[in-house]
Write a protein that holds these residues in place. Sequence first.
Motif, PDB file in Angstrom:
ATOM      1  N   ARG A 171       3.862  14.071   4.236  1.00 57.40           N
ATOM      2  CA  ARG A 171       2.562  13.916   3.564  1.00 57.40           C
ATOM      3  C   ARG A 171       2.461  14.856   2.362  1.00 57.40           C
ATOM      4  O   ARG A 171       1.950  14.475   1.307  1.00 57.40           O
ATOM      5  CB  ARG A 171       1.425  14.180   4.547  1.00 57.40           C
ATOM      6  CG  ARG A 171       1.262  13.114   5.583  1.00 57.40           C
ATOM      7  CD  ARG A 171      -0.010  13.277   6.392  1.00 57.40           C
ATOM      8  NE  ARG A 171      -0.121  14.550   7.068  1.00 57.40           N
ATOM      9  CZ  ARG A 171       0.296  14.801   8.300  1.00 57.40           C
ATOM     10  NH1 ARG A 171       0.868  13.829   8.997  1.00 57.40           N
ATOM     11  NH2 ARG A 171       0.158  15.995   8.836  1.00 57.40           N
ATOM     12  N   LEU A 197       4.942  16.023   0.485  1.00 57.69           N
ATOM     13  CA  LEU A 197       5.780  15.496  -0.594  1.00 57.69           C
ATOM     14  C   LEU A 197       5.141  14.284  -1.250  1.00 57.69           C
ATOM     15  O   LEU A 197       5.283  14.077  -2.461  1.00 57.69           O
ATOM     16  CB  LEU A 197       7.172  15.167  -0.063  1.00 57.69           C
ATOM     17  CG  LEU A 197       8.038  16.387   0.274  1.00 57.69           C
ATOM     18  CD1 LEU A 197       9.319  15.941   0.975  1.00 57.69           C
ATOM     19  CD2 LEU A 197       8.347  17.182  -0.978  1.00 57.69           C
ATOM     20  N   THR A 198       4.419  13.477  -0.479  1.00 60.90           N
ATOM     21  CA  THR A 198       3.691  12.345  -1.052  1.00 60.90           C
ATOM     22  C   THR A 198       2.613  12.833  -2.007  1.00 60.90           C
ATOM     23  O   THR A 198       2.404  12.248  -3.078  1.00 60.90           O
ATOM     24  CB  THR A 198       3.063  11.494   0.070  1.00 60.90           C
ATOM     25  OG1 THR A 198       4.105  11.040   0.932  1.00 60.90           O
ATOM     26  CG2 THR A 198       2.307  10.306  -0.492  1.00 60.90           C
ATOM     27  N   GLN A 199       1.947  13.919  -1.649  1.00 62.78           N
ATOM     28  CA  GLN A 199       0.919  14.481  -2.522  1.00 62.78           C
ATOM     29  C   GLN A 199       1.526  15.075  -3.793  1.00 62.78           C
ATOM     30  O   GLN A 199       0.905  15.029  -4.856  1.00 62.78           O
ATOM     31  CB  GLN A 199       0.131  15.567  -1.790  1.00 62.78           C
ATOM     32  CG  GLN A 199      -0.722  15.060  -0.669  1.00 62.78           C
ATOM     33  CD  GLN A 199      -1.341  16.185   0.128  1.00 62.78           C
ATOM     34  OE1 GLN A 199      -1.115  17.358  -0.142  1.00 62.78           O
ATOM     35  NE2 GLN A 199      -2.135  15.823   1.114  1.00 62.78           N
ATOM     36  N   LEU A 200       2.710  15.639  -3.685  1.00 60.96           N
ATOM     37  CA  LEU A 200       3.348  16.286  -4.843  1.00 60.96           C
ATOM     38  C   LEU A 200       4.073  15.300  -5.755  1.00 60.96           C
ATOM     39  O   LEU A 200       4.348  15.623  -6.914  1.00 60.96           O
ATOM     40  CB  LEU A 200       4.322  17.352  -4.361  1.00 60.96           C
ATOM     41  CG  LEU A 200       3.703  18.577  -3.694  1.00 60.96           C
ATOM     42  CD1 LEU A 200       4.778  19.427  -3.034  1.00 60.96           C
ATOM     43  CD2 LEU A 200       2.917  19.385  -4.704  1.00 60.96           C
ATOM     44  N   ALA A 201       4.383  14.114  -5.267  1.00 58.14           N
ATOM     45  CA  ALA A 201       5.182  13.146  -6.033  1.00 58.14           C
ATOM     46  C   ALA A 201       4.575  12.773  -7.392  1.00 58.14           C
ATOM     47  O   ALA A 201       5.302  12.749  -8.392  1.00 58.14           O
ATOM     48  CB  ALA A 201       5.437  11.901  -5.200  1.00 58.14           C
ATOM     49  N   PRO A 202       3.263  12.479  -7.502  1.00 59.45           N
ATOM     50  CA  PRO A 202       2.735  12.128  -8.828  1.00 59.45           C
ATOM     51  C   PRO A 202       2.877  13.260  -9.848  1.00 59.45           C
ATOM     52  O   PRO A 202       3.183  13.010 -11.015  1.00 59.45           O
ATOM     53  CB  PRO A 202       1.255  11.824  -8.565  1.00 59.45           C
ATOM     54  CG  PRO A 202       1.175  11.520  -7.118  1.00 59.45           C
ATOM     55  CD  PRO A 202       2.247  12.317  -6.463  1.00 59.45           C
ATOM     56  N   CYS A 241       5.202  15.543  -9.863  1.00 62.20           N
ATOM     57  CA  CYS A 241       6.617  15.620 -10.214  1.00 62.20           C
ATOM     58  C   CYS A 241       6.991  14.539 -11.217  1.00 62.20           C
ATOM     59  O   CYS A 241       7.746  14.793 -12.163  1.00 62.20           O
ATOM     60  CB  CYS A 241       7.480  15.490  -8.957  1.00 62.20           C
ATOM     61  SG  CYS A 241       7.290  16.857  -7.808  1.00 62.20           S
ATOM     62  N   ALA A 242       6.462  13.354 -11.030  1.00 59.42           N
ATOM     63  CA  ALA A 242       6.756  12.253 -11.957  1.00 59.42           C
ATOM     64  C   ALA A 242       6.213  12.556 -13.350  1.00 59.42           C
ATOM     65  O   ALA A 242       6.901  12.342 -14.355  1.00 59.42           O
ATOM     66  CB  ALA A 242       6.164  10.952 -11.424  1.00 59.42           C
ATOM     67  N   LEU A 265      10.118  21.580 -12.026  1.00 56.90           N
ATOM     68  CA  LEU A 265       9.959  20.704 -10.869  1.00 56.90           C
ATOM     69  C   LEU A 265      10.334  21.437  -9.577  1.00 56.90           C
ATOM     70  O   LEU A 265       9.593  21.392  -8.592  1.00 56.90           O
ATOM     71  CB  LEU A 265      10.841  19.460 -11.043  1.00 56.90           C
ATOM     72  CG  LEU A 265      10.848  18.480  -9.895  1.00 56.90           C
ATOM     73  CD1 LEU A 265       9.626  17.591  -9.976  1.00 56.90           C
ATOM     74  CD2 LEU A 265      12.108  17.658  -9.944  1.00 56.90           C
ATOM     75  N   LEU A 305       7.660  22.365  -6.653  1.00 51.20           N
ATOM     76  CA  LEU A 305       7.854  21.899  -5.282  1.00 51.20           C
ATOM     77  C   LEU A 305       7.919  23.071  -4.308  1.00 51.20           C
ATOM     78  O   LEU A 305       7.357  23.011  -3.216  1.00 51.20           O
ATOM     79  CB  LEU A 305       9.133  21.071  -5.167  1.00 51.20           C
ATOM     80  CG  LEU A 305       9.048  19.640  -5.681  1.00 51.20           C
ATOM     81  CD1 LEU A 305      10.431  18.999  -5.678  1.00 51.20           C
ATOM     82  CD2 LEU A 305       8.083  18.834  -4.844  1.00 51.20           C
TER      83      LEU A 305
END
Length: 134
Positions: A50, A52-57, A59-60, A76, A80
């Motif tokens: 969860r 990593l899902t929150q951090l993904a945008p 990071c993109a 990045l 993270l």
Amino acid sequence: MATTPPAPSSRPNPAQWVWYAFGGKLPDRCAEWVLHDVTCRTWALRHLARALTQLAPFCAVLMLLPGPMWIRLSSLALGLLVGLFYSVCYMGETGEHRAIKHGFPPGVARDTRTMRRDVDRANKHGVGYRPWWE
């Protein structure tokens, strides 16, 4: 040897799971699944998924910024690292908050994890076993 109960059958769909990962409340039919999510044997790994899902945008977006690749990659990695550090620091409280948000009394997630750990320990080592570090 005790068997673990089966996972609840009313799971959220992928869109609901993403909403849940970002802190949203699932429908009441998924409350049992939420308690399973924050108390099962792999609850820490689920929490990291969860996070990593929150951090993904972020990071993109960071990778789309102009500049040398080594600066973007190091930014990045450090982002993270900080994000996951804070996520791990508050892992227990976050799980407890999710359980409370879905209608469970305060402390039930922590108590369920403790009880499951004690039962697993008793099944493995016998009743009354306590490790030296506790």
